[in-house]
Every structure is written in C-alpha cells, then in structure tokens.
Design an enzyme around this catalytic site. Structure first.
Site, short mmCIF file in Angstrom:
data_model
loop_
_atom_site.label_atom_id
_atom_site.label_comp_id
_atom_site.label_asym_id
_atom_site.label_seq_id
_atom_site.Cartn_x
_atom_site.Cartn_y
_atom_site.Cartn_z
N LYS A 16 -39.99 9.21 -70.08
CA LYS A 16 -40.67 9.66 -71.31
C LYS A 16 -39.80 9.27 -72.49
O LYS A 16 -38.59 9.17 -72.36
CB LYS A 16 -40.85 11.18 -71.29
CG LYS A 16 -41.95 11.66 -72.21
CD LYS A 16 -43.30 11.47 -71.55
CE LYS A 16 -44.43 11.99 -72.36
NZ LYS A 16 -45.66 12.10 -71.54
N GLY A 19 -57.47 16.29 -80.09
CA GLY A 19 -56.98 14.92 -80.11
C GLY A 19 -57.68 14.11 -79.03
O GLY A 19 -58.75 14.49 -78.53
N ASN A 20 -57.04 13.03 -78.65
CA ASN A 20 -57.64 12.10 -77.68
C ASN A 20 -58.06 12.76 -76.37
O ASN A 20 -59.18 12.56 -75.89
CB ASN A 20 -56.63 10.97 -77.44
CG ASN A 20 -57.07 10.04 -76.34
OD1 ASN A 20 -56.67 10.19 -75.20
ND2 ASN A 20 -57.94 9.11 -76.68
N1 GLU Z 1 -48.72 9.99 -71.99
C1 GLU Z 1 -49.59 10.10 -70.85
C2 GLU Z 1 -49.10 11.18 -69.91
O1 GLU Z 1 -48.42 12.11 -70.28
C3 GLU Z 1 -49.78 8.76 -70.18
C4 GLU Z 1 -48.54 8.10 -69.70
C5 GLU Z 1 -48.73 6.65 -69.28
O2 GLU Z 1 -49.84 6.17 -69.36
O3 GLU Z 1 -47.74 6.04 -68.90
O4 GLU Z 1 -49.45 11.20 -68.77
#
Ligand code: GLU
Length: 437
Positions: free
Chosen positions: A116, A230-231
C-alpha cells in the site's frame, strides 16, 4: 477467537489501524497454532519506504509532501495495492492497509502479494498541475523498488485513473519503455480495463447477493444504508438497485464544514439525481439535496437507519465501540466496502448480536481482482469486453465468498475469522515453499 488490541496505540477515536490489523492476525495465528517465526514474518511488513516529495506550488513556493510505500508480503507474487492521498495519512494506516492487501489477494486466490502507498496531502486544495507533480514525485522517489514484477500500485482513496496515468508516464520516462503492467486503474484506452471503475462496488454487491441467498432473502425485499458516496459506494448502490434493493440513506464528507452528513429519503435515494449534485471526491451539496427533498442528518445517522443491510464504504475506524449500539435491531447484514471500517470492540458487539458481517478484505476484493485482470490484459496487450471482465469478476468473487462461508459454517467461525484462516493458510504455504519459514 479472542482479539486483543495493543492499548499503547495512539489515543483518539477508534484504533491505530496497524495495531488493529496485527490484533486480528494474532487472534487467527493463535487459532492456527502458527510458530513464532511465522508470526514475526507475517505480523510486520517485509519492507517500507518513507520519503519526501518536493513540489513547486502554483504560487512559486516549494512544499515537501510525505510519501510512503509499504510492502507487507510478496510470497505469492508481486506486491499489489493502491495509493491514497489523504491529509490524515499515517505510516501505520499504510502498514495496516498493506497487510490487509496480502490477505485480500490471498482470499480471492490471485497470484499477488500485499502493498500500500500513501501521500499526506489533500487533493481538494491542490490544482491539477500540483497533483500531477505529486504523482510524478512519488514515482521518482521509489521508481527502482516498484514495477510490473515487483510491486504494482493502483487507485484508492482520492486517487484517480488520471493520477495513475501520470505515474505510469513518469515510470516509463525513467525506465525508457512501455510498462503498462506497472500500475492498474489506468484510464480505459490507455491500458485500463473496462469494468475497473465499477469493480469494487460491484464486487461488494456480488457478496451481498450470495449472503442474501444463504439467508433466504430476496434483494428486492431489502433496504440498505451506505456510508460514503465515492467510487465504491456509487457503484455498489448502482448494482444493488439493479437487483431490486432500495437505498434509504447515504453519507458523504463535506469539505467546507470538515465533517460528514447523512442524506435520507424514506422512498429511497435517487442515485443519478444525487450524482448530479456531487463533486469529484464524492461530496454531496447539502443545500441542493434539501431542495430535492432529502433530510440532512448527522454524519453517523447512516448507521442508525431501519434497514436490512449496512454498507460502510468510506474509511477505516468508522464503526467503533462508541457508536456500534446505534445500529438498528433490523440490521441483518454488514458488507464492508471500506478497508478496516470496524474496530475490534464494535466487531465483538456485531458478532454477539448475530449480525452477519462480510469482512472488508473479502467484500471489497473486487477492485484488486479486476486490477489483476487489467495486468493480464496489459501484459497481453489485448483487451476484453466489459461483460467478459465483469463476468470473470463475478465468478471469482462468488467462489471466494462461498469458500469462506462454507468454512465459517463447518467450523462455526465468524466470517472475518474464516476469511483470515483461508488467506493466512495460503500465504503461510507460499512462505514455506519458498523456504522463508
Ligand atoms: N485500492 C483497492 C483496494 O484497497 C484496489 C487495490 C488494487 O487494485 O491494487 O483493494
């Protein structure tokens, strides 16, 4: 299994997210009888990068933003996980989120690890040019420690396909070539996958659909309340309504007042009408909502609605010991669209009340699953139709959901614990096969 939380975590509303992620892991590690080395390996990130990103602002001044990338575990494949832009970002939040990505990729059985990233910034207050500089600056600081075969970023809170494309462009300048597999969530037509924007919200609803089936409930006989707009929330509402469900309440962040509000309509919210009065960060215009007949309530009112389903789809630490009792007695199901929305105290109450909880790293795994499809398409340089992407997504999410619910039933486990058992076992197995433990 009992979950205890590190009481030395910084005080404040809710918990230090990393302490919470570690406590969840420790509970399941105990249940599985993992040895000390395995616990040590998996309760901490393998690697982390902290850096400054100097930017020349539009007014000519220089400003340095803090950036992070945390790589929790890559035994099952390259690290994978989004980058958040948030003014309250901390390295501990990013650590927790990287760990949850490891379990998320493992529970849906895609060959990726967990990472992350984040930047402490508020894109509400940055021009498009300044945002572009933050994206390019983030890549410049870490360009040799991420990449298609190492660690693959994606969008998350307040980051968009445009941000991903600026990051890709910077990476390709540095490494001289085209590397569309470096990042996912790219714009369609620029290496992005059809269906990626909808994927997380739709995935949440695929799991809700399966849970309702098991409960013997028809979606068109249910109502829901959603935190966030949001999305993830928007597409979850879209598909849930297509299945016949009714959303009675949504909440959103109000940038001017620096607080959130809930918007309720007893006859059901109108998604398209609300979208027409929503900014690009998911902020709903209060005054306009009132003229459309919405009641504007406090930011936590979404939690107290008389509905069957709650969908927290905003941030971590939202359902806590101090507000969990506000959940209405009618609620039967919680589907965690956000990462880490429920603290361990709240989780214990939800468990005791017998509310069925689909845990975050299962419910919201649709985003990363579609990111994996995007990588596959980018690597082949051949792009699928939207229906093919969403069909494959449904198959993957449904299979993961059914495997977790079956284990939960068989062993009498809470869904979160069953999901952890499956995910942790897969990661432990990969680490063992590699000779890491
Ligand atoms: N940010 C999204 C999550 O928390 C997607 C992560 C990704 O697609 O790598 O799962």
């Amino acid at each position: 299994m009992a979950v205890t939380v590190d009481k030395t975590a910084p005080a404040g509303k809710g918990h230090n997210a990393f302490a919470m992620a570690q406590a969840q892991f420790d509970g399941v590690a105990e249940y599985l009888g993992l040895d000390a080395a395995t616990r040590e390996l998996l309760r901490n990130p393998l690697r982390e990068y902290h850096f400054g990103i100097p930017i020349r602002m539009d007014d000519g001044s220089m400003k340095v933003f803090r950036g992070f990338r945390v790589q929790h575990n890559d035994a099952r494949g390259p690290g994978k996980g989004g980058i958040r832009f948030h003014p309250q970002e901390t390295v501990d939040t990013v650590r927790a989120l990287s760990m949850w990505m490891t379990w998320k990729c493992a529970v849906v059985d895609i060959p990726l690890g967990g990472s992350k990233g984040g930047v402490v910034c508020d894109p509400h207050n940055l021009s498009a040019r300044e945002q572009e500089q933050v994206c390019r600056g983030w890549v410049r600081q870490i360009s040799h420690d991420v990449g298609p075969l190492l660690d693959v970023p994606a969008p998350d809170v307040m980051t968009t396909p445009q941000h991903m494309l600026w990051m890709l462009d910077e990476f390709e300048h540095i490494h001289r070539g085209h590397f569309p597999g470096f990042i996912t969530g790219k714009p369609v037509g620029m290496g992005g996958s059809l269906g990626r924007t909808e994927a997380t919200g739709f995935g949440v609803v695929f799991t809700i659909r399966e849970a309702l089936k098991e409960m013997g409930l028809r979606p068109d006989a249910t109502a829901a309340s959603v935190q966030g707009f949001g999305n993830v929330a928007q597409y979850a509402i879209r598909l849930y309504e297509q299945l016949g469900g009714k959303v009675l309440c949504v909440s959103s962040w109000d940038q001017a007042d620096q607080t959130s509000y809930s918007f309720r309509k007893a006859t059901g919210v109108n998604l398209d009408a609300l979208l027409s009065i929503t900014d690009r960060f998911g902020g709903i215009d209060k005054a306009k909502a009132k003229t459309m007949g919405y009641e504007v309530l406090d930011g936590e009112a979404w939690l107290a609605q008389e509905v069957d389903i709650l969908i927290p789809a905003a941030l971590e630490n939202q359902i806590r010991g101090d507000n969990v009792e506000r959940i209405h007695s009618k609620v039967k199901l919680i589907a965690e669209g956000a990462n880490g929305p429920t603290t361990p105290e709240a989780d214990a109450v939800i468990k005791k009340r017998g509310i069925f909880d689909i845990p975050d790293f299962l419910a919201n795994a649709g985003g990363v699953t579609c990111s994996y499809f995007e990588q596959v398409q980018s690597n082949m340089n051949y792009y699928w139709e939207r229906d093919e992407v969403l069909g494959r997504l449904d198959v993957k999410m449904t299979a993961a959901y059914l495997a977790v619910s079956e284990l939960a039933r068989k062993r009498g486990l809470y869904m979160r614990d069953a999901a952890y058992v499956i995910a942790i076992n897969r990661v432990v197995e990969a680490c063992k096969q590699r000779g890491w433990i």
